[in-house]
Design an enzyme around this catalytic site. Structure first.
Site, PDB file in Angstrom:
ATOM      1  CG  ASP A  98      -2.308   0.433   0.933  1.00 10.42           C
ATOM      2  OD1 ASP A  98      -2.451   1.480   0.280  1.00 10.42           O
ATOM      3  OD2 ASP A  98      -3.262  -0.250   1.334  1.00 10.42           O
ATOM      4  CG  ASP A 199      -4.972   5.603   0.831  1.00  8.03           C
ATOM      5  OD1 ASP A 199      -5.929   4.812   0.910  1.00  8.03           O
ATOM      6  OD2 ASP A 199      -4.908   6.660   1.499  1.00  8.03           O
ATOM      7  CD  GLU A 256      -8.866   4.430  -1.769  1.00  6.00           C
ATOM      8  OE1 GLU A 256      -9.825   4.063  -1.067  1.00  6.00           O
ATOM      9  OE2 GLU A 256      -7.858   4.988  -1.296  1.00  6.00           O
ATOM     10  CG  HIS A 329      -8.959  -1.342   3.928  1.00  3.90           C
ATOM     11  ND1 HIS A 329      -8.709  -1.432   2.571  1.00  3.90           N
ATOM     12  CD2 HIS A 329      -8.708  -0.060   4.274  1.00  3.90           C
ATOM     13  CE1 HIS A 329      -8.321  -0.246   2.127  1.00  3.90           C
ATOM     14  NE2 HIS A 329      -8.303   0.603   3.132  1.00  3.90           N
ATOM     15  CG  ASP A 330     -11.587   1.948   3.463  1.00  5.74           C
ATOM     16  OD1 ASP A 330     -11.267   1.906   4.663  1.00  5.74           O
ATOM     17  OD2 ASP A 330     -10.919   2.545   2.598  1.00  5.74           O
TER      18      ASP A 330
END
Length: 560
Positions: A98, A199, A256, A329-330
Protein backbone atom coordinates in the site's frame (compact mmCIF):
# COMPACT_ATOMS: atom_id res chain seq x y z
CA UNK A 1 -5.89 -6.61 -26.30
CA UNK A 2 -2.49 -6.50 -24.63
CA UNK A 3 -1.90 -9.56 -22.46
CA UNK A 4 -0.30 -8.98 -19.04
CA UNK A 5 0.37 -11.11 -15.97
CA UNK A 6 -1.50 -8.66 -13.74
CA UNK A 7 -4.62 -9.01 -15.88
CA UNK A 8 -4.50 -12.78 -15.38
CA UNK A 9 -3.85 -12.62 -11.62
CA UNK A 10 -6.16 -12.91 -8.63
CA UNK A 11 -5.26 -10.61 -5.75
CA UNK A 12 -5.87 -11.28 -2.05
CA UNK A 13 -6.02 -8.29 0.28
CA UNK A 14 -4.65 -8.70 3.80
CA UNK A 15 -5.43 -6.24 6.57
CA UNK A 16 -2.43 -7.22 8.73
CA UNK A 17 -3.87 -6.02 12.06
CA UNK A 18 -6.73 -8.51 11.72
CA UNK A 19 -5.24 -11.46 9.82
CA UNK A 20 -3.14 -13.57 12.21
CA UNK A 21 -1.36 -12.75 15.48
CA UNK A 22 1.84 -14.73 16.06
CA UNK A 23 2.91 -13.39 19.48
CA UNK A 24 -0.27 -13.11 21.55
CA UNK A 25 -0.45 -9.32 21.79
CA UNK A 26 -3.88 -9.28 20.13
CA UNK A 27 -2.65 -7.62 16.94
CA UNK A 28 -2.03 -9.41 13.66
CA UNK A 29 1.55 -9.23 12.41
CA UNK A 30 3.95 -10.13 9.60
CA UNK A 31 4.99 -13.47 11.10
CA UNK A 32 1.30 -14.34 11.32
CA UNK A 33 0.91 -13.70 7.59
CA UNK A 34 4.01 -15.75 6.79
CA UNK A 35 2.60 -18.66 8.81
CA UNK A 36 -0.49 -18.76 6.55
CA UNK A 37 1.29 -18.75 3.20
CA UNK A 38 0.46 -22.39 2.51
CA UNK A 39 -3.23 -21.59 3.06
CA UNK A 40 -3.05 -18.79 0.49
CA UNK A 41 -1.18 -21.02 -1.97
CA UNK A 42 -3.92 -23.65 -1.54
CA UNK A 43 -6.54 -21.03 -2.35
CA UNK A 44 -4.61 -20.30 -5.53
CA UNK A 45 -4.13 -16.53 -5.40
CA UNK A 46 -1.27 -14.83 -7.26
CA UNK A 47 -0.71 -11.56 -5.40
CA UNK A 48 -1.07 -10.40 -1.80
CA UNK A 49 -1.99 -6.75 -1.32
CA UNK A 50 -0.81 -5.70 2.13
CA UNK A 51 -2.63 -2.80 3.76
CA UNK A 52 -0.04 -0.41 5.28
CA UNK A 53 2.64 -2.02 7.44
CA UNK A 54 4.83 1.07 7.82
CA UNK A 55 5.75 2.87 11.04
CA UNK A 56 2.63 4.68 12.23
CA UNK A 57 0.98 6.09 15.37
CA UNK A 58 -2.20 4.38 14.13
CA UNK A 59 -4.63 7.24 14.18
CA UNK A 60 -6.16 5.71 11.04
CA UNK A 61 -4.92 2.13 11.39
CA UNK A 62 -1.67 2.62 9.53
CA UNK A 63 -2.87 5.02 6.83
CA UNK A 64 -1.04 7.73 8.80
CA UNK A 65 2.61 6.92 8.11
CA UNK A 66 5.45 8.33 10.19
CA UNK A 67 8.27 6.48 8.38
CA UNK A 68 7.84 5.05 4.88
CA UNK A 69 10.94 2.86 5.12
CA UNK A 70 10.38 1.15 8.46
CA UNK A 71 7.88 -1.38 9.83
CA UNK A 72 5.19 -0.68 12.41
CA UNK A 73 6.40 -2.00 15.78
CA UNK A 74 3.19 -3.99 16.35
CA UNK A 75 3.66 -5.80 13.02
CA UNK A 76 7.29 -6.81 13.53
CA UNK A 77 10.66 -5.90 12.07
CA UNK A 78 12.25 -5.34 8.68
CA UNK A 79 13.68 -8.88 9.02
CA UNK A 80 10.12 -10.19 9.47
CA UNK A 81 9.13 -8.40 6.28
CA UNK A 82 12.09 -9.83 4.37
CA UNK A 83 11.08 -13.32 5.54
CA UNK A 84 7.47 -12.71 4.46
CA UNK A 85 8.58 -11.49 1.02
CA UNK A 86 10.92 -14.45 0.51
CA UNK A 87 8.30 -17.00 1.68
CA UNK A 88 5.67 -15.48 -0.61
CA UNK A 89 8.00 -15.61 -3.61
CA UNK A 90 8.96 -19.22 -2.81
CA UNK A 91 5.23 -20.03 -2.95
CA UNK A 92 4.77 -18.26 -6.29
CA UNK A 93 2.95 -15.32 -4.68
CA UNK A 94 3.79 -11.67 -5.35
CA UNK A 95 3.56 -8.84 -2.79
CA UNK A 96 1.84 -5.52 -3.53
CA UNK A 97 2.39 -2.78 -0.95
CA UNK A 98 0.00 0.00 0.00
CA UNK A 99 1.41 3.38 -0.99
CA UNK A 100 -0.04 6.30 0.99
CA UNK A 101 1.38 9.54 -0.42
CA UNK A 102 -1.56 11.95 -0.43
CA UNK A 103 -0.76 12.53 3.24
CA UNK A 104 1.63 11.43 5.95
CA UNK A 105 1.33 11.27 9.72
CA UNK A 106 1.77 14.51 11.66
CA UNK A 107 4.50 12.53 13.48
CA UNK A 108 6.54 12.10 10.30
CA UNK A 109 9.90 13.90 10.49
CA UNK A 110 8.95 15.84 7.34
CA UNK A 111 5.92 17.38 9.02
CA UNK A 112 7.69 18.00 12.31
CA UNK A 113 10.27 20.01 10.37
CA UNK A 114 7.62 21.66 8.20
CA UNK A 115 5.65 23.03 11.13
CA UNK A 116 8.71 24.13 13.11
CA UNK A 117 8.93 27.47 11.30
CA UNK A 118 7.60 29.33 8.26
CA UNK A 119 11.23 29.42 7.12
CA UNK A 120 11.71 25.64 7.34
CA UNK A 121 13.19 24.03 4.21
CA UNK A 122 10.31 21.58 4.27
CA UNK A 123 7.62 24.20 4.99
CA UNK A 124 5.98 23.75 1.60
CA UNK A 125 6.23 19.97 1.61
CA UNK A 126 2.76 20.36 3.18
CA UNK A 127 -0.11 22.75 2.45
CA UNK A 128 -0.11 25.74 4.79
CA UNK A 129 -2.43 28.76 4.56
CA UNK A 130 -3.23 31.77 6.71
CA UNK A 131 -6.78 32.00 8.04
CA UNK A 132 -9.51 34.18 6.52
CA UNK A 133 -11.41 36.57 8.76
CA UNK A 134 -10.37 34.65 11.86
CA UNK A 135 -11.56 31.34 10.38
CA UNK A 136 -10.19 28.48 8.26
CA UNK A 137 -8.70 29.25 4.80
CA UNK A 138 -11.84 27.79 3.19
CA UNK A 139 -14.92 25.78 4.16
CA UNK A 140 -13.84 22.30 3.01
CA UNK A 141 -15.09 19.34 5.05
CA UNK A 142 -12.64 16.52 5.81
CA UNK A 143 -13.54 13.00 4.68
CA UNK A 144 -13.68 12.00 8.36
CA UNK A 145 -16.01 14.95 9.16
CA UNK A 146 -15.20 18.36 10.60
CA UNK A 147 -13.01 21.00 8.98
CA UNK A 148 -10.26 19.95 6.57
CA UNK A 149 -7.98 22.57 8.17
CA UNK A 150 -6.15 22.50 11.50
CA UNK A 151 -4.69 25.59 13.17
CA UNK A 152 -1.08 25.46 14.33
CA UNK A 153 -0.24 27.94 17.06
CA UNK A 154 3.52 27.84 16.49
CA UNK A 155 3.36 29.47 13.06
CA UNK A 156 -0.20 30.82 13.30
CA UNK A 157 -1.28 29.14 10.06
CA UNK A 158 -3.56 26.28 9.08
CA UNK A 159 -2.52 23.02 7.40
CA UNK A 160 -4.78 20.98 5.11
CA UNK A 161 -5.85 17.46 6.10
CA UNK A 162 -8.44 15.84 3.87
CA UNK A 163 -8.67 13.00 6.41
CA UNK A 164 -7.79 13.07 10.13
CA UNK A 165 -6.02 16.11 11.58
CA UNK A 166 -3.14 13.70 12.24
CA UNK A 167 -2.91 13.11 8.45
CA UNK A 168 -1.61 16.37 6.93
CA UNK A 169 -1.74 16.47 3.13
CA UNK A 170 1.56 16.46 1.27
CA UNK A 171 2.14 19.28 -1.21
CA UNK A 172 2.76 17.60 -4.56
CA UNK A 173 3.42 20.99 -6.15
CA UNK A 174 6.88 20.76 -4.55
CA UNK A 175 9.36 18.91 -6.84
CA UNK A 176 11.71 18.06 -3.94
CA UNK A 177 8.90 16.23 -2.16
CA UNK A 178 8.00 14.30 -5.30
CA UNK A 179 11.64 13.28 -5.82
CA UNK A 180 11.81 12.01 -2.23
CA UNK A 181 8.64 9.94 -2.77
CA UNK A 182 10.01 8.42 -5.98
CA UNK A 183 13.25 7.53 -4.19
CA UNK A 184 11.26 5.79 -1.46
CA UNK A 185 9.19 3.84 -4.02
CA UNK A 186 12.36 2.76 -5.84
CA UNK A 187 13.82 1.56 -2.54
CA UNK A 188 10.86 -0.77 -1.99
CA UNK A 189 10.87 -2.16 -5.54
CA UNK A 190 14.61 -2.76 -5.35
CA UNK A 191 13.91 -4.64 -2.11
CA UNK A 192 11.83 -7.05 -4.19
CA UNK A 193 8.18 -6.04 -3.87
CA UNK A 194 5.98 -6.51 -6.92
CA UNK A 195 3.81 -3.39 -7.03
CA UNK A 196 1.79 -0.68 -5.33
CA UNK A 197 -1.83 -0.06 -4.46
CA UNK A 198 -2.00 3.72 -4.23
CA UNK A 199 -4.27 5.18 -1.57
CA UNK A 200 -6.59 8.02 -2.76
CA UNK A 201 -4.03 8.75 -5.46
CA UNK A 202 -6.39 11.02 -7.41
CA UNK A 203 -6.40 13.46 -4.46
CA UNK A 204 -2.72 14.45 -4.77
CA UNK A 205 -3.27 17.42 -7.11
CA UNK A 206 -5.28 20.27 -5.60
CA UNK A 207 -6.67 23.42 -7.18
CA UNK A 208 -4.10 25.78 -5.67
CA UNK A 209 -6.66 28.63 -5.47
CA UNK A 210 -8.48 26.56 -2.81
CA UNK A 211 -11.98 27.81 -3.68
CA UNK A 212 -14.93 27.44 -1.29
CA UNK A 213 -16.71 24.09 -1.44
CA UNK A 214 -20.39 23.63 -2.22
CA UNK A 215 -22.45 24.08 0.93
CA UNK A 216 -25.55 21.94 1.39
CA UNK A 217 -28.46 22.79 3.67
CA UNK A 218 -27.86 21.81 7.29
CA UNK A 219 -24.12 21.26 6.76
CA UNK A 220 -21.42 23.15 8.66
CA UNK A 221 -18.76 22.57 6.02
CA UNK A 222 -18.67 22.55 2.22
CA UNK A 223 -17.89 19.79 -0.26
CA UNK A 224 -14.57 20.71 -1.88
CA UNK A 225 -14.08 17.40 -3.67
CA UNK A 226 -14.20 18.87 -7.18
CA UNK A 227 -11.12 20.91 -6.26
CA UNK A 228 -9.03 17.96 -5.08
CA UNK A 229 -10.39 14.87 -6.86
CA UNK A 230 -8.74 14.42 -10.29
CA UNK A 231 -7.04 17.78 -9.85
CA UNK A 232 -5.36 19.96 -12.49
CA UNK A 233 -1.91 18.30 -12.45
CA UNK A 234 -2.88 14.73 -11.50
CA UNK A 235 -1.92 13.14 -14.83
CA UNK A 236 1.30 15.14 -15.03
CA UNK A 237 2.29 13.85 -11.58
CA UNK A 238 1.43 10.22 -12.36
CA UNK A 239 3.23 10.29 -15.70
CA UNK A 240 6.28 11.67 -13.91
CA UNK A 241 5.99 8.89 -11.30
CA UNK A 242 5.71 6.34 -14.10
CA UNK A 243 8.77 7.75 -15.88
CA UNK A 244 10.88 7.96 -12.71
CA UNK A 245 9.87 4.63 -11.11
CA UNK A 246 7.05 2.48 -12.48
CA UNK A 247 8.21 2.13 -16.10
CA UNK A 248 11.55 0.72 -14.98
CA UNK A 249 10.04 -2.45 -13.49
CA UNK A 250 7.47 -5.12 -14.39
CA UNK A 251 5.20 -4.37 -11.45
CA UNK A 252 1.49 -4.04 -10.77
CA UNK A 253 -0.07 -0.66 -9.99
CA UNK A 254 -3.61 0.09 -8.94
CA UNK A 255 -4.88 3.50 -7.92
CA UNK A 256 -7.68 4.09 -5.45
CA UNK A 257 -9.63 6.84 -7.24
CA UNK A 258 -12.89 7.89 -5.56
CA UNK A 259 -15.26 9.80 -7.82
CA UNK A 260 -13.77 8.80 -11.20
CA UNK A 261 -15.94 8.05 -14.21
CA UNK A 262 -15.07 5.37 -16.79
CA UNK A 263 -13.93 8.14 -19.14
CA UNK A 264 -11.56 9.53 -16.50
CA UNK A 265 -10.40 6.02 -15.60
CA UNK A 266 -9.20 5.57 -19.17
CA UNK A 267 -6.87 8.54 -18.64
CA UNK A 268 -5.38 6.78 -15.60
CA UNK A 269 -5.18 3.28 -17.11
CA UNK A 270 -5.06 3.55 -20.90
CA UNK A 271 -2.19 1.44 -22.21
CA UNK A 272 -0.53 4.40 -23.96
CA UNK A 273 -1.07 6.81 -21.05
CA UNK A 274 1.98 5.68 -19.04
CA UNK A 275 0.27 6.04 -15.68
CA UNK A 276 -1.31 3.06 -13.84
CA UNK A 277 -2.44 -0.48 -14.67
CA UNK A 278 -5.91 -0.16 -13.15
CA UNK A 279 -8.01 1.81 -10.69
CA UNK A 280 -10.48 1.16 -7.91
CA UNK A 281 -13.76 2.96 -8.46
CA UNK A 282 -16.60 3.17 -5.93
CA UNK A 283 -19.83 3.64 -7.87
CA UNK A 284 -21.17 0.20 -7.02
CA UNK A 285 -20.16 0.69 -3.37
CA UNK A 286 -22.31 3.83 -3.20
CA UNK A 287 -25.55 1.97 -3.96
CA UNK A 288 -28.12 2.83 -1.31
CA UNK A 289 -26.35 6.00 -0.16
CA UNK A 290 -28.78 8.62 1.16
CA UNK A 291 -28.54 12.23 2.27
CA UNK A 292 -25.85 11.35 4.83
CA UNK A 293 -24.05 9.06 2.40
CA UNK A 294 -23.69 5.48 3.63
CA UNK A 295 -24.95 6.47 7.09
CA UNK A 296 -28.46 6.91 5.69
CA UNK A 297 -28.50 3.56 3.93
CA UNK A 298 -31.44 3.08 1.52
CA UNK A 299 -32.76 0.02 -0.34
CA UNK A 300 -30.95 -0.63 -3.63
CA UNK A 301 -32.12 -2.08 -6.93
CA UNK A 302 -30.37 -4.83 -8.86
CA UNK A 303 -30.93 -2.90 -12.10
CA UNK A 304 -28.84 -0.05 -10.65
CA UNK A 305 -26.01 -2.44 -9.76
CA UNK A 306 -26.14 -3.96 -13.25
CA UNK A 307 -26.13 -0.55 -14.89
CA UNK A 308 -23.08 0.55 -12.87
CA UNK A 309 -21.05 -2.62 -13.41
CA UNK A 310 -21.92 -2.65 -17.11
CA UNK A 311 -20.92 0.98 -17.59
CA UNK A 312 -17.46 0.13 -16.23
CA UNK A 313 -17.17 -3.16 -18.13
CA UNK A 314 -17.99 -1.49 -21.45
CA UNK A 315 -16.18 1.75 -20.64
CA UNK A 316 -12.77 0.07 -20.16
CA UNK A 317 -13.30 -2.78 -22.62
CA UNK A 318 -11.01 -1.49 -25.39
CA UNK A 319 -8.56 0.55 -23.34
CA UNK A 320 -7.84 0.56 -19.62
CA UNK A 321 -8.58 -2.19 -17.11
CA UNK A 322 -11.03 -2.86 -14.28
CA UNK A 323 -10.36 -3.85 -10.68
CA UNK A 324 -13.11 -6.26 -9.65
CA UNK A 325 -14.05 -6.21 -5.98
CA UNK A 326 -16.97 -6.54 -3.58
CA UNK A 327 -14.98 -6.21 -0.35
CA UNK A 328 -12.03 -4.35 1.07
CA UNK A 329 -10.89 -2.89 4.41
CA UNK A 330 -13.24 0.09 3.97
CA UNK A 331 -16.40 -1.80 2.95
CA UNK A 332 -18.93 -4.03 4.72
CA UNK A 333 -18.95 -7.76 4.04
CA UNK A 334 -20.52 -8.47 0.66
CA UNK A 335 -22.56 -11.47 1.78
CA UNK A 336 -24.27 -9.13 4.27
CA UNK A 337 -24.53 -6.25 1.82
CA UNK A 338 -25.69 -7.84 -1.44
CA UNK A 339 -26.43 -11.40 -0.33
CA UNK A 340 -28.26 -13.14 2.53
CA UNK A 341 -25.93 -13.78 5.47
CA UNK A 342 -28.44 -15.97 7.31
CA UNK A 343 -30.50 -18.60 5.51
CA UNK A 344 -28.50 -18.47 2.25
CA UNK A 345 -25.07 -17.40 3.44
CA UNK A 346 -23.18 -20.14 1.55
CA UNK A 347 -25.29 -19.97 -1.61
CA UNK A 348 -25.26 -16.18 -1.86
CA UNK A 349 -21.52 -15.95 -1.13
CA UNK A 350 -20.85 -18.36 -4.00
CA UNK A 351 -23.24 -16.52 -6.31
CA UNK A 352 -21.63 -13.14 -5.60
CA UNK A 353 -18.17 -14.61 -6.23
CA UNK A 354 -19.36 -16.06 -9.55
CA UNK A 355 -20.89 -12.78 -10.69
CA UNK A 356 -17.70 -10.84 -10.02
CA UNK A 357 -14.97 -13.30 -11.04
CA UNK A 358 -16.52 -13.95 -14.45
CA UNK A 359 -16.28 -10.26 -15.43
CA UNK A 360 -13.42 -8.64 -17.33
CA UNK A 361 -10.83 -7.24 -14.93
CA UNK A 362 -8.52 -8.34 -12.13
CA UNK A 363 -10.47 -9.88 -9.20
CA UNK A 364 -9.68 -8.99 -5.60
CA UNK A 365 -10.56 -11.22 -2.64
CA UNK A 366 -10.58 -9.61 0.80
CA UNK A 367 -9.48 -11.78 3.73
CA UNK A 368 -12.38 -13.88 5.01
CA UNK A 369 -14.47 -13.36 1.87
CA UNK A 370 -13.42 -16.85 0.73
CA UNK A 371 -15.11 -18.41 3.78
CA UNK A 372 -18.18 -16.14 3.75
CA UNK A 373 -17.39 -13.94 6.77
CA UNK A 374 -20.26 -11.60 7.60
CA UNK A 375 -20.89 -8.17 9.07
CA UNK A 376 -20.86 -7.88 12.87
CA UNK A 377 -23.49 -6.04 14.92
CA UNK A 378 -21.78 -4.83 18.10
CA UNK A 379 -24.28 -3.46 20.60
CA UNK A 380 -22.27 -0.48 21.84
CA UNK A 381 -20.44 2.28 19.99
CA UNK A 382 -17.63 1.68 22.49
CA UNK A 383 -16.90 -1.66 20.78
CA UNK A 384 -16.02 0.09 17.51
CA UNK A 385 -12.49 1.27 16.66
CA UNK A 386 -12.75 2.95 13.25
CA UNK A 387 -12.08 6.71 13.31
CA UNK A 388 -14.54 7.36 10.46
CA UNK A 389 -17.32 5.49 12.30
CA UNK A 390 -16.63 7.16 15.65
CA UNK A 391 -16.45 10.67 14.15
CA UNK A 392 -19.63 10.16 12.14
CA UNK A 393 -21.46 8.84 15.21
CA UNK A 394 -20.38 11.86 17.24
CA UNK A 395 -21.35 14.36 14.53
CA UNK A 396 -24.60 12.88 13.26
CA UNK A 397 -26.06 11.86 16.62
CA UNK A 398 -25.01 15.02 18.50
CA UNK A 399 -26.42 17.21 15.72
CA UNK A 400 -29.58 15.05 15.81
CA UNK A 401 -29.38 14.36 12.08
CA UNK A 402 -29.73 10.67 12.97
CA UNK A 403 -31.01 9.00 16.13
CA UNK A 404 -28.73 6.64 18.05
CA UNK A 405 -30.78 3.68 16.82
CA UNK A 406 -30.58 4.83 13.18
CA UNK A 407 -26.85 5.40 13.45
CA UNK A 408 -26.13 2.01 15.04
CA UNK A 409 -28.18 0.31 12.32
CA UNK A 410 -26.15 2.19 9.69
CA UNK A 411 -22.88 1.17 11.37
CA UNK A 412 -24.04 -2.46 11.46
CA UNK A 413 -24.88 -2.25 7.74
CA UNK A 414 -22.06 -0.16 6.30
CA UNK A 415 -19.34 0.61 8.89
CA UNK A 416 -15.70 -0.13 8.09
CA UNK A 417 -15.13 -2.28 11.17
CA UNK A 418 -17.32 -4.97 9.55
CA UNK A 419 -14.26 -5.80 7.45
CA UNK A 420 -11.78 -5.45 10.30
CA UNK A 421 -12.94 -8.03 12.82
CA UNK A 422 -10.29 -10.76 13.15
CA UNK A 423 -9.94 -13.47 10.54
CA UNK A 424 -11.80 -16.59 11.71
CA UNK A 425 -9.35 -19.49 11.55
CA UNK A 426 -11.05 -22.08 13.76
CA UNK A 427 -13.62 -22.54 16.55
CA UNK A 428 -11.19 -22.08 19.45
CA UNK A 429 -11.11 -18.95 21.63
CA UNK A 430 -10.89 -15.76 19.55
CA UNK A 431 -11.31 -17.83 16.38
CA UNK A 432 -7.65 -18.89 16.47
CA UNK A 433 -6.61 -15.34 15.60
CA UNK A 434 -4.74 -14.69 18.86
CA UNK A 435 -3.94 -16.25 22.22
CA UNK A 436 -4.28 -12.78 23.75
CA UNK A 437 -7.05 -10.18 23.77
CA UNK A 438 -7.86 -9.14 20.18
CA UNK A 439 -7.54 -5.42 19.36
CA UNK A 440 -11.16 -5.54 18.15
CA UNK A 441 -13.67 -8.19 19.15
CA UNK A 442 -14.17 -11.30 17.04
CA UNK A 443 -17.48 -11.79 15.24
CA UNK A 444 -19.51 -14.12 17.53
CA UNK A 445 -20.37 -16.41 14.58
CA UNK A 446 -16.77 -17.71 14.34
CA UNK A 447 -17.72 -21.20 15.60
CA UNK A 448 -19.93 -21.63 12.54
CA UNK A 449 -17.85 -19.61 10.05
CA UNK A 450 -14.13 -20.44 10.05
CA UNK A 451 -11.28 -21.68 7.87
CA UNK A 452 -10.85 -25.04 9.59
CA UNK A 453 -14.49 -25.96 8.99
CA UNK A 454 -14.31 -24.69 5.39
CA UNK A 455 -11.28 -26.82 4.56
CA UNK A 456 -13.04 -29.96 5.81
CA UNK A 457 -16.15 -29.38 3.65
CA UNK A 458 -15.64 -30.11 -0.06
CA UNK A 459 -18.71 -27.98 -0.88
CA UNK A 460 -17.51 -24.96 1.11
CA UNK A 461 -17.23 -21.40 -0.14
CA UNK A 462 -13.43 -21.76 0.05
CA UNK A 463 -13.29 -24.55 -2.51
CA UNK A 464 -15.73 -22.68 -4.72
CA UNK A 465 -13.34 -19.69 -4.78
CA UNK A 466 -10.49 -22.10 -5.46
CA UNK A 467 -12.37 -23.42 -8.48
CA UNK A 468 -13.15 -19.91 -9.76
CA UNK A 469 -9.44 -19.06 -9.60
CA UNK A 470 -8.54 -22.31 -11.38
CA UNK A 471 -11.09 -21.66 -14.15
CA UNK A 472 -9.60 -18.21 -14.70
CA UNK A 473 -6.20 -19.77 -15.36
CA UNK A 474 -7.73 -22.38 -17.66
CA UNK A 475 -9.93 -20.20 -19.87
CA UNK A 476 -8.62 -17.06 -21.58
CA UNK A 477 -12.17 -15.94 -22.23
CA UNK A 478 -12.66 -15.27 -18.49
CA UNK A 479 -9.76 -12.81 -18.54
CA UNK A 480 -9.96 -11.29 -22.00
CA UNK A 481 -13.46 -11.86 -23.34
CA UNK A 482 -15.78 -8.92 -24.03
CA UNK A 483 -18.82 -8.42 -21.77
CA UNK A 484 -22.46 -7.91 -22.72
CA UNK A 485 -25.39 -7.56 -20.33
CA UNK A 486 -28.61 -9.45 -21.01
CA UNK A 487 -32.00 -9.17 -19.24
CA UNK A 488 -31.17 -5.53 -18.46
CA UNK A 489 -34.31 -4.72 -16.47
CA UNK A 490 -34.76 -7.95 -14.51
CA UNK A 491 -34.69 -7.12 -10.78
CA UNK A 492 -33.78 -10.68 -9.70
CA UNK A 493 -31.41 -12.04 -12.32
CA UNK A 494 -28.01 -10.61 -13.23
CA UNK A 495 -27.01 -12.34 -16.47
CA UNK A 496 -24.35 -11.51 -19.01
CA UNK A 497 -22.21 -13.06 -21.72
CA UNK A 498 -18.46 -13.01 -22.35
CA UNK A 499 -17.18 -13.47 -25.90
CA UNK A 500 -13.74 -14.29 -27.30
CA UNK A 501 -13.20 -15.57 -30.86
CA UNK A 502 -15.75 -18.38 -31.36
CA UNK A 503 -16.32 -18.98 -27.64
CA UNK A 504 -18.99 -17.55 -25.39
CA UNK A 505 -19.67 -17.71 -21.65
CA UNK A 506 -23.17 -17.36 -20.27
CA UNK A 507 -23.21 -16.19 -16.64
CA UNK A 508 -26.53 -16.39 -14.76
CA UNK A 509 -26.92 -15.18 -11.16
CA UNK A 510 -30.07 -14.96 -9.03
CA UNK A 511 -29.66 -12.04 -6.59
CA UNK A 512 -32.81 -12.85 -4.61
CA UNK A 513 -34.10 -15.17 -1.89
CA UNK A 514 -36.90 -16.23 -4.23
CA UNK A 515 -36.87 -18.74 -7.05
CA UNK A 516 -37.25 -17.23 -10.51
CA UNK A 517 -37.37 -18.46 -14.11
CA UNK A 518 -34.48 -17.76 -16.45
CA UNK A 519 -35.25 -17.68 -20.17
CA UNK A 520 -32.39 -17.36 -22.65
CA UNK A 521 -32.96 -14.32 -24.87
CA UNK A 522 -32.99 -14.67 -28.64
CA UNK A 523 -29.80 -13.99 -30.53
CA UNK A 524 -27.35 -16.02 -28.45
CA UNK A 525 -26.08 -18.65 -30.90
CA UNK A 526 -24.45 -21.93 -29.86
CA UNK A 527 -24.05 -25.50 -30.99
CA UNK A 528 -22.98 -27.02 -27.69
CA UNK A 529 -22.90 -26.08 -24.01
CA UNK A 530 -20.80 -27.09 -21.02
CA UNK A 531 -21.63 -26.18 -17.41
CA UNK A 532 -18.36 -24.81 -15.95
CA UNK A 533 -19.40 -23.98 -12.38
CA UNK A 534 -22.59 -23.93 -10.32
CA UNK A 535 -23.56 -23.54 -6.67
CA UNK A 536 -26.51 -26.01 -6.63
CA UNK A 537 -26.83 -29.51 -8.05
CA UNK A 538 -27.96 -29.34 -11.68
CA UNK A 539 -29.72 -32.11 -13.57
CA UNK A 540 -27.48 -32.95 -16.53
CA UNK A 541 -30.54 -33.34 -18.78
CA UNK A 542 -31.90 -29.88 -17.90
CA UNK A 543 -32.04 -27.35 -20.73
CA UNK A 544 -30.26 -24.08 -19.95
CA UNK A 545 -32.49 -22.10 -22.33
CA UNK A 546 -35.28 -22.04 -19.73
CA UNK A 547 -35.15 -23.24 -16.14
CA UNK A 548 -36.01 -22.24 -12.58
CA UNK A 549 -33.19 -20.58 -10.66
CA UNK A 550 -33.17 -21.40 -6.96
CA UNK A 551 -32.53 -18.65 -4.36
CA UNK A 552 -29.10 -17.12 -5.02
CA UNK A 553 -28.32 -19.75 -7.62
CA UNK A 554 -25.42 -19.16 -10.02
CA UNK A 555 -24.46 -21.02 -13.19
CA UNK A 556 -21.79 -20.44 -15.83
CA UNK A 557 -22.09 -22.17 -19.20
CA UNK A 558 -19.43 -22.28 -21.88
CA UNK A 559 -21.07 -22.14 -25.31
CA UNK A 560 -19.59 -23.04 -28.65
Amino acid sequence: MNQSWWKESVIYQIYPRSFKDSNGDGIGDLKGITSKMEYLRTLGIDVIWLSPIYKSPNDDNGYDISDYQDIMDEFGTTEDFDELLETAHQNGIKIMMDLVVNHSSDEHSWFIESKSSKDSKKRDWYIWKPGKNGKEPNNWEACFKGSAWEYDETTEEYYLHLFSKKQPDLNWENPSLRKEIYNMMTWWVEKGIDGFRMDVINFISKDTRFPEGELFEGKLYGNGSKYYMNGPRIHEFLQEMNKEVLSKYDIITVGETPGVTPEEAKLYTGHNRNELNMVFQFEHMGLGDGIEGKWSNQPWKLSDLKQTMTRWQKGLEEDGWNSLYWNNHDQPRVVSRFGNDQEYRVESAKMLATCLHMMQGTPYIYQGEEIGMTNVAFESIDQYKDIETLNAYKDLVSEQRLSREEMMKAIHDRGRDNARTPMQWDNTTNAGFTTGTPWIEVNPNYKEVNVEKSLKDKDSIFYYYQKLIHLRKEHDIIVYGSYDLILDNDEQIYAYTRSLHDEKLLVICNFSSESTTFTLPNGIDYTSSNLLIHNYEVNSNESFTEFVLKPFEARVYKLQ
